[in-house]
Design a protein around this motif. Structure first.
Motif, PDB file in Angstrom:
ATOM      1  N   THR A  38      -2.195  -1.390  -8.999  1.00 45.59           N
ATOM      2  CA  THR A  38      -1.132  -1.889  -9.880  1.00 45.59           C
ATOM      3  C   THR A  38       0.220  -1.320  -9.468  1.00 45.59           C
ATOM      4  N   LEU A  39       0.248  -0.044  -9.140  1.00 42.25           N
ATOM      5  CA  LEU A  39       1.497   0.568  -8.676  1.00 42.25           C
ATOM      6  C   LEU A  39       1.994  -0.106  -7.399  1.00 42.25           C
ATOM      7  N   GLU A  40       1.064  -0.351  -6.481  1.00 41.81           N
ATOM      8  CA  GLU A  40       1.449  -0.994  -5.216  1.00 41.81           C
ATOM      9  C   GLU A  40       2.002  -2.397  -5.470  1.00 41.81           C
ATOM     10  N   ASP A  41       1.378  -3.118  -6.404  1.00 40.74           N
ATOM     11  CA  ASP A  41       1.870  -4.457  -6.752  1.00 40.74           C
ATOM     12  C   ASP A  41       3.266  -4.389  -7.368  1.00 40.74           C
ATOM     13  N   GLU A  42       3.481  -3.413  -8.258  1.00 38.84           N
ATOM     14  CA  GLU A  42       4.774  -3.304  -8.926  1.00 38.84           C
ATOM     15  C   GLU A  42       5.878  -2.874  -7.961  1.00 38.84           C
ATOM     16  N   GLU A  46       2.463  -1.016   0.304  1.00 35.10           N
ATOM     17  CA  GLU A  46       1.245  -0.216   0.353  1.00 35.10           C
ATOM     18  C   GLU A  46       1.600   1.261   0.234  1.00 35.10           C
ATOM     19  N   LEU A  47       0.945   1.959  -0.679  1.00 30.36           N
ATOM     20  CA  LEU A  47       1.202   3.385  -0.881  1.00 30.36           C
ATOM     21  C   LEU A  47       0.107   4.261  -0.281  1.00 30.36           C
ATOM     22  N   VAL A  48      -1.110   3.720  -0.215  1.00 34.67           N
ATOM     23  CA  VAL A  48      -2.264   4.507   0.200  1.00 34.67           C
ATOM     24  C   VAL A  48      -3.038   3.770   1.272  1.00 34.67           C
ATOM     25  N   LYS A  49      -3.400   4.504   2.343  1.00 33.42           N
ATOM     26  CA  LYS A  49      -4.308   3.966   3.357  1.00 33.42           C
ATOM     27  C   LYS A  49      -5.684   4.568   3.097  1.00 33.42           C
TER      28      LYS A  49
END
Length: 301
Positions: A38-42, A46-49
């Motif tokens: 949800t954070l990445e969508d907002e 991409e925040l995490v690999k």
């Protein structure tokens, strides 16, 4: 975007492990995964690999991690300021935070203080040095007490007594009398889970202090030992695993300067001290006890 999502992302950023981060924030692993998505969508990136072995933050994820930490810190400060403005500070209560290395000083000092001031409530909190300084800054404790090396160098390794470093016997560092931080830089690292949340936090801070937080491999003690025996990695674990390590003929503990003889007690308070105040009296007792224990004391007001 909710504050609890920021807290969940900070937990993941610190631990680099979904299950551990989920346990720390009291949600399920699947719920944490949805929260991060949800954070990445907002945010729109991409925040995490994710991989089967590790969790790594992207460049944008590292920037967002710093934002989350800063935002949550400001939130804590604001909450504390509002609380104090509404209810005032309880003058009959003193909160003392201290590290395990100062445990021979603080309880003794507080016991002497209570004998003289039985109507004052004294609360003692055993904390990591990181949490100790954070809580002092936020005003959640009145006094902080911790031990530091009087001759500490940037390249030295200073581990809490609850943590140990170890390697396979064939490792190039296994025969050295003392290990320095710079000597560990070239070797991969394993981190071993601890059953204690407090010790796990200390372990995470030590990994970060060794600049290994982005590439450390995390596992249980069996996985870590298997990994060491097939590589030139070194490992960090809590003393709860020391018996298992000592019983394995293929492993050896690394010697660091964690037991350096030149140490001093550092006592800090955020109060403006006045003569006769409870905090001032307790600080004086802590100094006296430290001197009796033959360690140097520095007081920062």
């Amino acid at each position: 975007m909710r504050f609890e999502q920021l807290e969940q992302f900070v937990a993941l950023g610190n631990l680099r492990h979904f299950r551990q981060a989920a346990e720390q924030t009291n949600i399920s692993t699947s719920a944490l995964t949805r929260s991060i998505q949800t954070l990445e969508d907002e945010i729109g990136c991409e925040l995490v690999k994710r991989s089967t072995r590790s969790v790594k933050l992207t460049e944008q994820g590292e920037l967002f991690l710093n934002y989350c930490k800063s935002t949550l810190s400001e939130l804590d400060i604001t909450r504390n300021t509002i609380k104090q403005s509404l209810f005032g500070r309880d003058q009959q209560r003193v909160v003392v935070g201290y590290t395990a290395q100062a445990s021979s000083i603080v309880p003794t000092s507080c016991g002497q203080f209570l004998a003289d001031f039985p109507n004052v409530k004294v609360e003692m909190q055993l904390l990591s040095e990181h949490d100790l300084l954070r809580k002092l800054q936020l005003g959640e404790i009145d006094i902080s007490v911790y031990l530091e090396s009087a001759t500490s160098l940037v390249s030295d390794i200073h581990l809490p007594d609850q943590l140990i470093l170890f390697v396979a016997k064939q490792h190039p560092l296994a025969t050295q009398d003392s290990i320095r931080r710079s000597e560990l830089a070239q070797y991969p690292m394993y981190g071993c889970f601890s059953q204690s949340k407090q010790v796990q936090n200390m372990l995470n801070e030590a990994v970060e202090g060794l600049n290994k937080s982005t590439n450390v491999k995390i596992g249980n003690i069996s996985q870590v030992i298997d990994g060491l025996k097939n590589s030139q990695s070194f490992a960090i674990a809590s003393i709860e695993h020391s018996k298992v390590i000592a019983q394995d003929p293929d492993l050896i503990l690394l010697k660091t300067n964690k037991d350096a003889s030149h140490e001093q007690i550092v006592v800090q308070t955020s109060h403006q001290l006045g003569s006769g105040s409870h905090v001032s009296n307790l600080l004086s007792l802590i100094e006296q006890t430290a001197q009796k224990n033959a360690v140097a004391t520095a007081v920062n007001s």
